[in-house]
Design a protein around this motif. Structure first.
Motif, PDB file in Angstrom:
ATOM      1  N   GLU A  10     -14.645  -6.000  -6.259  1.00  0.00           N
ATOM      2  CA  GLU A  10     -15.857  -5.743  -7.041  1.00  0.00           C
ATOM      3  C   GLU A  10     -15.629  -4.746  -8.175  1.00  0.00           C
ATOM      4  OE1 GLU A  10     -19.075  -6.942  -7.010  1.00  0.00           O
ATOM      5  OE2 GLU A  10     -18.207  -8.524  -5.766  1.00  0.00           O
ATOM      6  N   ARG A  11     -14.610  -3.904  -8.044  1.00  0.00           N
ATOM      7  CA  ARG A  11     -14.355  -2.896  -9.080  1.00  0.00           C
ATOM      8  C   ARG A  11     -13.982  -3.530 -10.412  1.00  0.00           C
ATOM      9  NH1 ARG A  11      -9.745   0.445  -6.235  1.00  0.00           N
ATOM     10  NH2 ARG A  11      -9.179  -1.729  -5.735  1.00  0.00           N
ATOM     11  N   TYR A  12     -13.439  -4.735 -10.361  1.00  0.00           N
ATOM     12  CA  TYR A  12     -12.941  -5.355 -11.588  1.00  0.00           C
ATOM     13  C   TYR A  12     -13.677  -6.661 -11.886  1.00  0.00           C
ATOM     14  CZ  TYR A  12      -9.402  -1.960 -10.364  1.00  0.00           C
ATOM     15  OH  TYR A  12      -8.766  -0.795 -10.013  1.00  0.00           O
ATOM     16  N   LYS A  13     -14.950  -6.665 -11.562  1.00  0.00           N
ATOM     17  CA  LYS A  13     -15.779  -7.855 -11.727  1.00  0.00           C
ATOM     18  C   LYS A  13     -15.868  -8.296 -13.188  1.00  0.00           C
ATOM     19  CE  LYS A  13     -20.253  -9.646 -10.140  1.00  0.00           C
ATOM     20  NZ  LYS A  13     -21.510  -9.296  -9.435  1.00  0.00           N
ATOM     21  N   THR A  39     -12.508  -9.879 -14.325  1.00  0.00           N
ATOM     22  CA  THR A  39     -12.299 -11.235 -13.813  1.00  0.00           C
ATOM     23  C   THR A  39     -13.227 -12.235 -14.501  1.00  0.00           C
ATOM     24  OG1 THR A  39     -13.792 -10.743 -11.950  1.00  0.00           O
ATOM     25  CG2 THR A  39     -11.432 -10.502 -11.568  1.00  0.00           C
ATOM     26  N   LYS A  40     -14.423 -11.795 -14.867  1.00  0.00           N
ATOM     27  CA  LYS A  40     -15.338 -12.672 -15.606  1.00  0.00           C
ATOM     28  C   LYS A  40     -14.758 -13.017 -16.976  1.00  0.00           C
ATOM     29  CE  LYS A  40     -20.083 -12.892 -17.397  1.00  0.00           C
ATOM     30  NZ  LYS A  40     -21.377 -12.157 -17.540  1.00  0.00           N
ATOM     31  N   LYS A  41     -14.203 -12.023 -17.643  1.00  0.00           N
ATOM     32  CA  LYS A  41     -13.594 -12.250 -18.956  1.00  0.00           C
ATOM     33  C   LYS A  41     -12.380 -13.168 -18.843  1.00  0.00           C
ATOM     34  CE  LYS A  41     -11.758  -9.731 -22.962  1.00  0.00           C
ATOM     35  NZ  LYS A  41     -11.516  -8.391 -23.558  1.00  0.00           N
ATOM     36  N   ILE A  42     -11.560 -12.920 -17.847  1.00  0.00           N
ATOM     37  CA  ILE A  42     -10.374 -13.748 -17.638  1.00  0.00           C
ATOM     38  C   ILE A  42     -10.776 -15.186 -17.318  1.00  0.00           C
ATOM     39  CG2 ILE A  42      -8.491 -14.162 -15.996  1.00  0.00           C
ATOM     40  CD1 ILE A  42      -8.058 -11.131 -15.934  1.00  0.00           C
ATOM     41  N   LYS A  43     -11.808 -15.353 -16.528  1.00  0.00           N
ATOM     42  CA  LYS A  43     -12.311 -16.685 -16.192  1.00  0.00           C
ATOM     43  C   LYS A  43     -12.682 -17.450 -17.458  1.00  0.00           C
ATOM     44  CE  LYS A  43     -16.197 -18.913 -13.802  1.00  0.00           C
ATOM     45  NZ  LYS A  43     -17.357 -18.698 -12.900  1.00  0.00           N
ATOM     46  N   SER A  98       0.839  -1.199   0.000  1.00  0.00           N
ATOM     47  CA  SER A  98       0.000   0.000   0.000  1.00  0.00           C
ATOM     48  C   SER A  98       0.876   1.252   0.000  1.00  0.00           C
ATOM     49  CB  SER A  98      -0.903  -0.003   1.233  1.00  0.00           C
ATOM     50  OG  SER A  98      -1.685   1.174   1.297  1.00  0.00           O
ATOM     51  N   PHE A  99       0.416   2.262  -0.726  1.00  0.00           N
ATOM     52  CA  PHE A  99       1.078   3.569  -0.718  1.00  0.00           C
ATOM     53  C   PHE A  99       0.060   4.619  -1.144  1.00  0.00           C
ATOM     54  CE2 PHE A  99       1.865   1.411  -4.692  1.00  0.00           C
ATOM     55  CZ  PHE A  99       1.675   2.351  -5.682  1.00  0.00           C
ATOM     56  N   LYS A 100       0.460   5.865  -1.159  1.00  0.00           N
ATOM     57  CA  LYS A 100      -0.459   6.991  -1.274  1.00  0.00           C
ATOM     58  C   LYS A 100      -1.333   6.920  -2.529  1.00  0.00           C
ATOM     59  CE  LYS A 100      -0.605  12.050  -0.985  1.00  0.00           C
ATOM     60  NZ  LYS A 100       0.199  13.298  -0.881  1.00  0.00           N
ATOM     61  N   GLU A 101      -0.739   6.636  -3.675  1.00  0.00           N
ATOM     62  CA  GLU A 101      -1.501   6.682  -4.937  1.00  0.00           C
ATOM     63  C   GLU A 101      -1.787   5.275  -5.478  1.00  0.00           C
ATOM     64  OE1 GLU A 101       0.823   9.202  -7.446  1.00  0.00           O
ATOM     65  OE2 GLU A 101       0.082  11.030  -6.497  1.00  0.00           O
ATOM     66  N   ILE A 102      -2.046   4.348  -4.576  1.00  0.00           N
ATOM     67  CA  ILE A 102      -2.220   2.952  -4.952  1.00  0.00           C
ATOM     68  C   ILE A 102      -3.377   2.729  -5.925  1.00  0.00           C
ATOM     69  CG2 ILE A 102      -3.571   2.522  -2.840  1.00  0.00           C
ATOM     70  CD1 ILE A 102      -1.293  -0.028  -4.565  1.00  0.00           C
ATOM     71  N   ASP A 103      -4.529   3.353  -5.682  1.00  0.00           N
ATOM     72  CA  ASP A 103      -5.701   3.128  -6.544  1.00  0.00           C
ATOM     73  C   ASP A 103      -5.454   3.610  -7.967  1.00  0.00           C
ATOM     74  OD1 ASP A 103      -7.145   1.939  -4.506  1.00  0.00           O
ATOM     75  OD2 ASP A 103      -8.066   3.822  -3.860  1.00  0.00           O
ATOM     76  N   LEU A 104      -4.796   4.748  -8.092  1.00  0.00           N
ATOM     77  CA  LEU A 104      -4.479   5.283  -9.410  1.00  0.00           C
ATOM     78  C   LEU A 104      -3.542   4.337 -10.160  1.00  0.00           C
ATOM     79  CD1 LEU A 104      -4.611   7.630 -11.461  1.00  0.00           C
ATOM     80  CD2 LEU A 104      -2.646   8.656 -10.272  1.00  0.00           C
ATOM     81  N   GLU A 105      -2.546   3.796  -9.456  1.00  0.00           N
ATOM     82  CA  GLU A 105      -1.587   2.884 -10.082  1.00  0.00           C
ATOM     83  C   GLU A 105      -2.254   1.585 -10.508  1.00  0.00           C
ATOM     84  OE1 GLU A 105       1.705   3.254 -10.948  1.00  0.00           O
ATOM     85  OE2 GLU A 105       1.267   5.358 -10.522  1.00  0.00           O
ATOM     86  N   ILE A 106      -3.150   1.072  -9.665  1.00  0.00           N
ATOM     87  CA  ILE A 106      -3.860  -0.166 -10.022  1.00  0.00           C
ATOM     88  C   ILE A 106      -4.715   0.059 -11.256  1.00  0.00           C
ATOM     89  CG2 ILE A 106      -5.689  -1.762  -9.294  1.00  0.00           C
ATOM     90  CD1 ILE A 106      -4.609  -1.657  -6.495  1.00  0.00           C
ATOM     91  N   LEU A 118      -4.365 -16.650 -14.444  1.00  0.00           N
ATOM     92  CA  LEU A 118      -4.853 -17.211 -13.180  1.00  0.00           C
ATOM     93  C   LEU A 118      -4.352 -16.378 -11.998  1.00  0.00           C
ATOM     94  CD1 LEU A 118      -6.366 -19.424 -11.666  1.00  0.00           C
ATOM     95  CD2 LEU A 118      -4.296 -20.838 -11.770  1.00  0.00           C
ATOM     96  N   LEU A 119      -3.126 -15.894 -12.078  1.00  0.00           N
ATOM     97  CA  LEU A 119      -2.602 -15.057 -11.005  1.00  0.00           C
ATOM     98  C   LEU A 119      -3.347 -13.727 -10.929  1.00  0.00           C
ATOM     99  CD1 LEU A 119      -0.545 -15.042  -8.756  1.00  0.00           C
ATOM    100  CD2 LEU A 119       1.148 -14.115 -10.347  1.00  0.00           C
ATOM    101  N   ILE A 120      -3.694 -13.175 -12.094  1.00  0.00           N
ATOM    102  CA  ILE A 120      -4.522 -11.956 -12.101  1.00  0.00           C
ATOM    103  C   ILE A 120      -5.874 -12.248 -11.460  1.00  0.00           C
ATOM    104  CG2 ILE A 120      -5.698 -10.232 -13.531  1.00  0.00           C
ATOM    105  CD1 ILE A 120      -3.559 -10.647 -15.646  1.00  0.00           C
ATOM    106  N   TYR A 121      -6.476 -13.352 -11.875  1.00  0.00           N
ATOM    107  CA  TYR A 121      -7.809 -13.724 -11.379  1.00  0.00           C
ATOM    108  C   TYR A 121      -7.801 -13.862  -9.858  1.00  0.00           C
ATOM    109  CZ  TYR A 121     -12.115 -16.392 -10.721  1.00  0.00           C
ATOM    110  OH  TYR A 121     -13.335 -16.821 -10.297  1.00  0.00           O
ATOM    111  N   LEU A 122      -6.794 -14.547  -9.328  1.00  0.00           N
ATOM    112  CA  LEU A 122      -6.714 -14.735  -7.872  1.00  0.00           C
ATOM    113  C   LEU A 122      -6.493 -13.406  -7.159  1.00  0.00           C
ATOM    114  CD1 LEU A 122      -4.513 -17.977  -7.730  1.00  0.00           C
ATOM    115  CD2 LEU A 122      -6.990 -17.809  -7.468  1.00  0.00           C
ATOM    116  N   SER A 123      -5.716 -12.510  -7.770  1.00  0.00           N
ATOM    117  CA  SER A 123      -5.431 -11.213  -7.153  1.00  0.00           C
ATOM    118  C   SER A 123      -6.654 -10.310  -7.119  1.00  0.00           C
ATOM    119  CB  SER A 123      -4.306 -10.513  -7.920  1.00  0.00           C
ATOM    120  OG  SER A 123      -3.129 -11.279  -7.912  1.00  0.00           O
ATOM    121  N   LEU A 124      -7.532 -10.450  -8.121  1.00  0.00           N
ATOM    122  CA  LEU A 124      -8.678  -9.532  -8.258  1.00  0.00           C
ATOM    123  C   LEU A 124     -10.010 -10.156  -7.882  1.00  0.00           C
ATOM    124  CD1 LEU A 124      -7.881  -7.830 -11.707  1.00  0.00           C
ATOM    125  CD2 LEU A 124      -7.386  -6.944  -9.413  1.00  0.00           C
ATOM    126  N   GLU A 125     -10.008 -11.429  -7.524  1.00  0.00           N
ATOM    127  CA  GLU A 125     -11.263 -12.171  -7.356  1.00  0.00           C
ATOM    128  C   GLU A 125     -12.229 -11.497  -6.385  1.00  0.00           C
ATOM    129  OE1 GLU A 125     -12.744 -16.760  -6.494  1.00  0.00           O
ATOM    130  OE2 GLU A 125     -10.713 -16.138  -5.943  1.00  0.00           O
TER     131      GLU A 125
END
Length: 554
Positions: free
Chosen positions: A281-284, A287-291, A226-234, A271-278
């Motif tokens: 809710e912002r990236y629902k 994750t559905k597409k990746i699934k 975690s850091f100050k501008e984490i959401d923007l970076e994600i 799969l690593l992306i899917y597990l990280s974002l599962e």
């Protein structure tokens, strides 16, 4: 020799200057939600004997590299060619001299996955940590003190995979003892992150799996620190991932590299992306597409798995992300990946969307051409299914005992063919425990250009039996020349007709499956076409030599 020297000079002048930049950002480790469920699944699937053997190797300062055991563990050495790399490395390949992938492989630190999984399975086992702590500490110290031009930092993709392994190491250390001081490990991981985001491989005529893996590693970091501008970076990384999924995955969900084993690597990355974002809710939708992509590719790769070995269509450099379950002795067995997907992604059983016949409207005039009929093969005594993957360029017939496939279509990487082979109209055929024709694998890459070009050549595949002139230079060993994408004219359960150009000569290949017999006929104006009077006499089904994974050849 002069062309090789000129190549190295040009690369040296054009290379991007690498350096470590001191970060002013303050990062805090935040334990992620994915690790405990992942460890639970891995514990169900793991081979405890294999994990113990990995631990014993590490305790003896030994390491598995492409199926062989070497010692001591070194980051600057090619064990296969007995070559020590210089203190400063400025080029991506040492043609016909050494394989730079060997120190890359060791530098990924993927063996830490097996050691950590071994530790976490028993409190008694954790008492043995002390026996390997010095080796572990020395290796991490060497990475920490290495300069930016060391071979450890020469390949951003391999830096990315090492960062993934260090983050997983950090995760498991927290699970074992959340009060342990891991400040030095955090600092090393942060150093990797800062290096990686300044050295993305997102330029050039092919932006492929390297950049994708780098993005995945970046996302994993952002889900752990975690850091100050984490959401923007994600958000920035997610947009890049979404863009690259569009660029690197075809409409039939297959990967654009044109390689089965690179497809497996990319599915591990997804799969690593899917597990990280599962649980985000912002990236629902993502994750559905990746699934869907993961599930469709699992079906695709299982169709190309025979006797528990995934066929080696295109290159196979044996690269892994989830090394926890990988078996160095059986590198083509990818059942562990399929099982991990099944445990990680809850989904309904689905039928393949790729069962369909078609006939192209192109005019087909082959009867006036010279033709060569090959030896018939006994196959499909029982009912069988058939599948079309036109974007990948492969067509498959299969039941529980028999398998047939033919390559016809795209060259991969939007026509560059960097990880594709000269396999247009080439077949693989297996029936009742016997290989009749099989892709030979990869051999090696740049340390032996003759071997590299031999394994990917027309002559080593079971396509049309012709004289193919192709003077492949050392610097073009990651592209295809003098061959054009194939085109399928007819595909059905009992018939196939496709064409491809070799040296500007069009060749047609017709397949007919009738009365338990496979009949293959080639047509062309070229009189140099020859008959296969017999198919492979080798147990492994190859023409000359079989490479069971990267560098695993005679």
């Amino acid at each position: 020799m002069m062309s090789l020297i000129f190549y190295n000079i040009i690369y040296y002048l054009k290379r991007k200057q690498k350096s470590f930049q001191q970060s002013l950002t303050s990062y805090t480790y935040v334990h992620p939600k994915y690790i405990e469920p992942l460890l639970s699944n891995l514990n169900q699937l793991s081979n405890k004997q294999n994990l113990r053997e990995s631990f014993d190797l590490f305790r003896n300062n030994e390491v598995f590299v492409f199926g062989k055991i070497f010692d001591p563990i070194r980051f600057d050495y090619d064990y296969f060619n007995n070559y020590q790399f210089e203190k400063n490395v400025y080029k991506p390949a040492y043609f016909n001299k050494a394989d730079i992938k060997v120190p890359y492989e060791v530098g990924r630190l993927q063996f830490l996955q097996k050691i950590n999984l071994y530790f976490i399975q028993s409190a008694e086992v954790q008492k043995e940590i002390e026996s390997v702590s010095k080796i572990y500490g020395d290796l991490l110290d060497e990475i920490e003190t290495s300069n930016a031009n060391h071979v450890l930092w020469n390949s951003p993709m391999d830096v990315a995979i090492r960062m993934i392994n260090l983050i997983l190491d950090r995760n498991i250390k927290f699970v074992i003892n959340e009060n342990e001081n891991n400040k030095s490990l955090d600092e090393l991981i942060i150093k990797h992150f800062e290096f990686l985001k300044n050295n993305y491989e997102n330029k050039g005529n092919v932006v492929g799996n390297h950049y994708f893996v780098e993005l995945v590693a970046t996302l994993l970091f952002l889900k752990n620190y975690s850091f100050k501008e984490i959401d923007l970076e994600i958000d920035k990384v997610i947009k890049e991932i979404e863009s690259e999924i569009i660029s690197q995955f075809n409409s039939d969900f297959t990967n654009f590299e044109g390689s089965t084993h690179y497809t497996a690597l990319m599915i591990e990355a997804l799969l690593l992306i899917y597990l990280s974002l599962e649980n985000d809710e912002r990236y629902k939708e993502l994750t559905k597409k990746i699934k869907n992509i993961i599930i469709e590719n699992k079906i695709f790769l299982k169709l190309l798995t025979i006797d528990n070995e995934l066929s080696q269509i295109g290159d196979n450099d044996s690269g892994r992300i989830f090394y926890f379950l990988y078996d160095e002795i059986e590198p083509l067995n990818m059942n562990w990946l399929f099982d991990l997907i099944d445990l990680s992604i809850k989904s309904e059983t689905r039928n393949s969307i790729h069962k369909h016949s078609f006939e192209n409207s192109d005019s087909i005039e082959i009867e006036s051409l010279l033709k060569v009929e090959h030896q018939a093969i006994p196959i499909f005594q029982n009912e069988f299914d058939y599948y079309a993957y036109p974007d990948f360029g492969i067509y498959i017939w299969k039941n529980t005992t028999d398998y047939l496939s033919i390559r016809c279509g795209n060259l991969g990487q939007n026509g560059i063919g960097g990880h594709a082979h000269y396999d247009q109209l080439s077949i693989e055929c297996y029936s009742n425990g016997k290989w009749f024709a099989r892709d030979p694998g990869t051999g090696t890459y740049t340390d032996n250009i003759k071997v590299r070009n031999t394994y990917r050549s027309v002559e080593s595949h079971w396509g049309p039996n012709l004289m193919f002139k192709n003077n492949q230079s050392f610097k073009k060993c990651f592209e295809l020349n003098n061959i054009e994408p194939g085109k399928v004219l007819i595909f059905s359960q009992n018939q196939f007709l496709g064409k491809a150009k070799f040296n500007d000569v069009t060749i047609f290949r017709e397949i007919k499956i009738m009365d338990g017999q496979l009949k293959i006929t080639d047509f062309s104006k070229d009189s140099s076409l020859s008959q296969y009077k017999r198919w492979s006499s080798r147990k492994d089904g190859s023409k000359y030599s079989f490479s069971k994974g990267y560098k695993r050849f005679n």
